[in-house]
Design a protein around this motif. Sequence first.
Motif, PDB file in Angstrom:
ATOM      1  N   ARG A 231       0.824  -1.212   0.000  1.00 27.86           N
ATOM      2  CA  ARG A 231       0.000   0.000   0.000  1.00 27.86           C
ATOM      3  C   ARG A 231       0.857   1.262   0.000  1.00 27.86           C
ATOM      4  NH1 ARG A 231      -2.944  -0.991   5.438  1.00 27.86           N
ATOM      5  NH2 ARG A 231      -0.814  -1.724   5.858  1.00 27.86           N
ATOM      6  N   GLY A 232       2.174   1.079   0.177  1.00 24.46           N
ATOM      7  CA  GLY A 232       3.074   2.217   0.233  1.00 24.46           C
ATOM      8  C   GLY A 232       3.387   2.687   1.635  1.00 24.46           C
ATOM      9  N   LEU A 233       2.906   1.991   2.657  1.00 25.18           N
ATOM     10  CA  LEU A 233       3.186   2.380   4.034  1.00 25.18           C
ATOM     11  C   LEU A 233       4.609   1.992   4.409  1.00 25.18           C
ATOM     12  CD1 LEU A 233      -0.101   1.344   5.902  1.00 25.18           C
ATOM     13  CD2 LEU A 233       0.445   3.477   4.714  1.00 25.18           C
ATOM     14  N   LEU A 234       5.263   2.830   5.212  1.00 22.58           N
ATOM     15  CA  LEU A 234       6.620   2.547   5.685  1.00 22.58           C
ATOM     16  C   LEU A 234       6.576   1.418   6.701  1.00 22.58           C
ATOM     17  CD1 LEU A 234       9.424   4.983   6.613  1.00 22.58           C
ATOM     18  CD2 LEU A 234       8.690   3.342   8.327  1.00 22.58           C
ATOM     19  N   LEU A 235       7.485   0.467   6.561  1.00 18.01           N
ATOM     20  CA  LEU A 235       7.597  -0.644   7.499  1.00 18.01           C
ATOM     21  C   LEU A 235       8.810  -0.403   8.384  1.00 18.01           C
ATOM     22  CD1 LEU A 235       6.830  -3.621   5.082  1.00 18.01           C
ATOM     23  CD2 LEU A 235       5.262  -2.457   6.667  1.00 18.01           C
ATOM     24  N   LEU A 236       8.564  -0.280   9.679  1.00 18.15           N
ATOM     25  CA  LEU A 236       9.626   0.008  10.650  1.00 18.15           C
ATOM     26  C   LEU A 236       9.782  -1.177  11.586  1.00 18.15           C
ATOM     27  CD1 LEU A 236      11.570   2.273  11.666  1.00 18.15           C
ATOM     28  CD2 LEU A 236       9.816   2.823  13.366  1.00 18.15           C
ATOM     29  N   ASP A 237      10.961  -1.794  11.530  1.00 14.53           N
ATOM     30  CA  ASP A 237      11.292  -2.914  12.419  1.00 14.53           C
ATOM     31  C   ASP A 237      11.879  -2.328  13.696  1.00 14.53           C
ATOM     32  OD1 ASP A 237      12.195  -5.142  13.733  1.00 14.53           O
ATOM     33  OD2 ASP A 237      13.533  -5.827  12.138  1.00 14.53           O
ATOM     34  N   THR A 238      11.134  -2.364  14.773  1.00 15.13           N
ATOM     35  CA  THR A 238      11.563  -1.762  16.041  1.00 15.13           C
ATOM     36  C   THR A 238      12.345  -2.728  16.916  1.00 15.13           C
ATOM     37  OG1 THR A 238       9.520  -2.393  17.191  1.00 15.13           O
ATOM     38  CG2 THR A 238       9.528  -0.274  16.012  1.00 15.13           C
ATOM     39  N   GLY A 239      12.475  -3.967  16.484  1.00 18.97           N
ATOM     40  CA  GLY A 239      13.097  -4.979  17.325  1.00 18.97           C
ATOM     41  C   GLY A 239      12.080  -5.712  18.164  1.00 18.97           C
ATOM     42  N   HIS A 240      10.886  -5.166  18.225  1.00 19.10           N
ATOM     43  CA  HIS A 240       9.786  -5.804  18.974  1.00 19.10           C
ATOM     44  C   HIS A 240       8.590  -6.025  18.058  1.00 19.10           C
ATOM     45  CE1 HIS A 240      12.019  -4.878  22.641  1.00 19.10           C
ATOM     46  NE2 HIS A 240      12.138  -3.634  22.212  1.00 19.10           N
ATOM     47  N   GLY A 241       8.873  -6.072  16.773  1.00 13.27           N
ATOM     48  CA  GLY A 241       7.806  -6.217  15.796  1.00 13.27           C
ATOM     49  C   GLY A 241       7.954  -5.164  14.708  1.00 13.27           C
ATOM     50  N   THR A 242       7.121  -5.257  13.703  1.00 14.33           N
ATOM     51  CA  THR A 242       7.162  -4.316  12.580  1.00 14.33           C
ATOM     52  C   THR A 242       5.904  -3.466  12.573  1.00 14.33           C
ATOM     53  OG1 THR A 242       8.492  -5.847  11.250  1.00 14.33           O
ATOM     54  CG2 THR A 242       7.321  -4.092  10.072  1.00 14.33           C
ATOM     55  N   GLN A 243       6.109  -2.144  12.531  1.00 11.10           N
ATOM     56  CA  GLN A 243       4.993  -1.214  12.474  1.00 11.10           C
ATOM     57  C   GLN A 243       4.844  -0.666  11.069  1.00 11.10           C
ATOM     58  OE1 GLN A 243       4.718   1.845  15.469  1.00 11.10           O
ATOM     59  NE2 GLN A 243       5.850   0.659  16.977  1.00 11.10           N
ATOM     60  N   ALA A 244       3.595  -0.516  10.620  1.00  9.30           N
ATOM     61  CA  ALA A 244       3.303   0.126   9.336  1.00  9.30           C
ATOM     62  C   ALA A 244       2.902   1.568   9.627  1.00  9.30           C
ATOM     63  CB  ALA A 244       2.179  -0.608   8.614  1.00  9.30           C
ATOM     64  N   ILE A 245       3.611   2.514   9.008  1.00  7.03           N
ATOM     65  CA  ILE A 245       3.421   3.941   9.294  1.00  7.03           C
ATOM     66  C   ILE A 245       2.937   4.643   8.040  1.00  7.03           C
ATOM     67  CG2 ILE A 245       4.607   6.071   9.967  1.00  7.03           C
ATOM     68  CD1 ILE A 245       6.491   4.324  11.644  1.00  7.03           C
ATOM     69  N   ALA A 246       1.855   5.394   8.180  1.00  7.15           N
ATOM     70  CA  ALA A 246       1.245   6.061   7.029  1.00  7.15           C
ATOM     71  C   ALA A 246       1.834   7.430   6.764  1.00  7.15           C
ATOM     72  CB  ALA A 246      -0.262   6.183   7.237  1.00  7.15           C
ATOM     73  N   ALA A 247       2.293   8.135   7.797  1.00  7.64           N
ATOM     74  CA  ALA A 247       2.813   9.498   7.613  1.00  7.64           C
ATOM     75  C   ALA A 247       3.803   9.808   8.715  1.00  7.64           C
ATOM     76  CB  ALA A 247       1.682  10.519   7.619  1.00  7.64           C
ATOM     77  N   GLY A 248       4.892  10.486   8.358  1.00  3.10           N
ATOM     78  CA  GLY A 248       5.905  10.871   9.327  1.00  3.10           C
ATOM     79  C   GLY A 248       7.134  11.394   8.609  1.00  3.10           C
ATOM     80  N   ASP A 249       8.026  12.043   9.367  1.00  8.53           N
ATOM     81  CA  ASP A 249       9.283  12.542   8.834  1.00  8.53           C
ATOM     82  C   ASP A 249      10.391  11.562   9.167  1.00  8.53           C
ATOM     83  OD1 ASP A 249       8.245  14.879   7.739  1.00  8.53           O
ATOM     84  OD2 ASP A 249       8.421  15.969   9.635  1.00  8.53           O
ATOM     85  N   VAL A 250      11.154  11.157   8.157  1.00 10.68           N
ATOM     86  CA  VAL A 250      12.179  10.127   8.315  1.00 10.68           C
ATOM     87  C   VAL A 250      13.558  10.766   8.374  1.00 10.68           C
ATOM     88  CG1 VAL A 250      13.294   8.156   7.209  1.00 10.68           C
ATOM     89  CG2 VAL A 250      10.800   8.344   7.197  1.00 10.68           C
ATOM     90  N   PHE A 251      14.375  10.315   9.329  1.00 14.83           N
ATOM     91  CA  PHE A 251      15.764  10.767   9.442  1.00 14.83           C
ATOM     92  C   PHE A 251      16.652   9.533   9.561  1.00 14.83           C
ATOM     93  CE2 PHE A 251      13.169  14.228  10.944  1.00 14.83           C
ATOM     94  CZ  PHE A 251      13.749  15.345  10.375  1.00 14.83           C
ATOM     95  N   TYR A 252      17.756   9.505   8.830  1.00 19.65           N
ATOM     96  CA  TYR A 252      18.686   8.385   8.864  1.00 19.65           C
ATOM     97  C   TYR A 252      19.623   8.551  10.047  1.00 19.65           C
ATOM     98  CZ  TYR A 252      16.830   7.644   4.231  1.00 19.65           C
ATOM     99  OH  TYR A 252      15.960   7.444   3.187  1.00 19.65           O
ATOM    100  N   LEU A 253      19.883   7.456  10.747  1.00 23.91           N
ATOM    101  CA  LEU A 253      20.718   7.489  11.942  1.00 23.91           C
ATOM    102  C   LEU A 253      22.103   6.948  11.628  1.00 23.91           C
ATOM    103  CD1 LEU A 253      18.126   6.140  14.554  1.00 23.91           C
ATOM    104  CD2 LEU A 253      18.693   8.516  14.013  1.00 23.91           C
TER     105      LEU A 253
END
Length: 253
Positions: A231-253
């Motif tokens: 669907r185009g949602l960002l997939l974020l692996d937090t180490g405790h599961g994967t979250q699908a995020i619809a909107a947010g500002d991304v910064f590389y660490l």
Amino acid sequence: MRLGRGGRYSLDAFRHEALGEVTSTNTECLARVRQGDPGNLWVTGDRQTAGRGRRGRAWTSEPGNLYASLLLIDPAPAELLGSLPLAVSLAVHGAIRSVLPPAAEPLEIKWPNDVLIGRKKTCGILLESEGLPDLRRAVVIGIGINIRHRPDDAPYGVTSLEEQGCNISAHELFSHLYREMAEILDLWDEGRAVAEITRRWRQVACGIGQPIRVNLPDRSIDGRFAGIDDRGLLLLDTGHGTQAIAAGDVFYL
């Protein structure tokens, strides 16, 4: 890509109005649709006096850069509209790719639709929508590309095409964008071809597999960028599961 003549998003389906100084090309498109414009209208300006980015941020708008907005009416059913930002970013990526010299830094897309050269932002994309009295929906795609100028006070890395060795006029760059956008919108097929759009997006994505921070309106989340779903949602692996995020500002660490 399939780009037939006479279709909804064929090259000859669009109109273009070139203006001098405007408040913003997005504002101009919204004013036009309120006056009854039928859509498929490109508006470009030499300079913006009130250019804006996401979340109301000001956008540097001196002459020499490209400032363009595209007005569409009901481009897709509401449930399929979420993939439009990805499609738009692919069109902008294609336009810039066609003019960048081989020695330029890598050209990538940062989720959802920031176009980066060497991990530095060179383009801002702002989509705005408005319901019409006849229950249709107007969508305006605003695009600002740094050709000769870039902001000096951005909280992130920025660059311009000129810094990357590309000397091109805004008019010339717009001709590439005009064609790329028609081709991508035709391919997107009113949101029905989201699988193909997401496949192409992943091929030019920036930072998949790397640690990122996603700033949400109420908090920040760190994790590993696991890509995007269909669907185009960002997939974020937090180490405790994967979250699908619809909107947010991304910064590389």
